[in-house]
Design an enzyme around this catalytic site. Structure first.
Site, PDB file in Angstrom:
ATOM      1  CB  CYS A 110      -0.878  -0.037   1.257  1.00 50.87           C
ATOM      2  SG  CYS A 110      -1.978   1.371   1.429  1.00 50.87           S
ATOM      3  CG  HIS A 153      -5.710  -2.445  -1.442  1.00 53.16           C
ATOM      4  ND1 HIS A 153      -4.727  -3.127  -0.754  1.00 53.16           N
ATOM      5  CD2 HIS A 153      -5.421  -1.130  -1.295  1.00 53.16           C
ATOM      6  CE1 HIS A 153      -3.883  -2.249  -0.218  1.00 53.16           C
ATOM      7  NE2 HIS A 153      -4.283  -1.037  -0.538  1.00 53.16           N
ATOM      8  CD  GLU A 154      -6.577   1.361  -4.005  1.00 53.25           C
ATOM      9  OE1 GLU A 154      -6.687   2.331  -3.228  1.00 53.25           O
ATOM     10  OE2 GLU A 154      -5.533   0.696  -4.088  1.00 53.25           O
ATOM     11  CG  HIS A 157      -7.357   2.621   1.064  1.00 51.01           C
ATOM     12  ND1 HIS A 157      -6.681   2.805   2.249  1.00 51.01           N
ATOM     13  CD2 HIS A 157      -6.463   2.055   0.221  1.00 51.01           C
ATOM     14  CE1 HIS A 157      -5.435   2.371   2.125  1.00 51.01           C
ATOM     15  NE2 HIS A 157      -5.277   1.898   0.898  1.00 51.01           N
TER      16      HIS A 157
END
Length: 184
Positions: A110, A153-154, A157
């Protein structure tokens, strides 16, 4: 142009916030943010530009990582068949996913984490994502492999979740039963 000095690191409170929805149609400011995020990813993958500006290579970036608590992500990567996924998306959502899991054999990294974090991150092997592009088009993407992992993953976030939150703390490299191993 976004550089590494614009990317906030773990421990920054914005990374743990649930980001706000982007009001659509997106404002000029929000479109500019999405375009700059996508530009960072493209530049970071260019050996000359990344060396010149000291950019860490990335395939995804979420607005909270540049201290903007909005539901904006950018991804720029190719899958194992050479298909390019290059998007700035507003309000992305996972609307369906497989039961089957997948993980990156090398673990995940990351841009907001400046240290190696060994461990497998269980993800869904296939997902369907909706969102609104920089151009204002509503799209639906069916993803598998590395693109599916990157989008998860994004999207994590913008929900205040870090990739290492998913790692088994007792045994980070324990096999994930029935999961597909993905090599980059």
């Amino acid at each position: 142009m976004i550089t590494m000095k614009d990317i906030v690191l773990e421990g920054h409170p914005v990374l743990r916030e649930v980001a706000k929805e982007v009001i659509l149609p997106a404002s000029e400011e929000d479109v500019a943010i999405a375009k700059k995020m996508l530009e960072y990813l493209i530049n970071s993958q260019d050996p000359e530009i990344s060396a010149q500006y000291g950019l860490r290579p990335g395939i995804g970036l979420a607005a909270p990582q540049i201290n903007v608590s909005k539901r904006i992500i950018a991804v720029h990567l190719t899958d194992d068949k050479g298909t390019l996924y290059s998007y700035g998306l507003f309000n992305p959502k996972i609307i369906s996913h497989s039961v089957e899991k997948a993980y990156l054999s090398s673990g995940e990294g990351c841009l907001s984490v400046d240290r190696p974090v060994p461990g497998y991150v269980p993800r869904y092997s296939r997902i369907t994502v909706t969102g609104t592009t920089i151009e204002g088009e509503n799209i639906k993407l069916r993803l598998k492999g590395l693109p599916a992992i990157c989008f998860q993953h994004e999207i994590d976030h913008i929900n205040g979740i870090m990739f290492y939150d998913h790692i088994n703390n007792e045994d980070p490299l324990a096999p994930i039963p029935g999961a597909i191993e993905i090599t980059k």
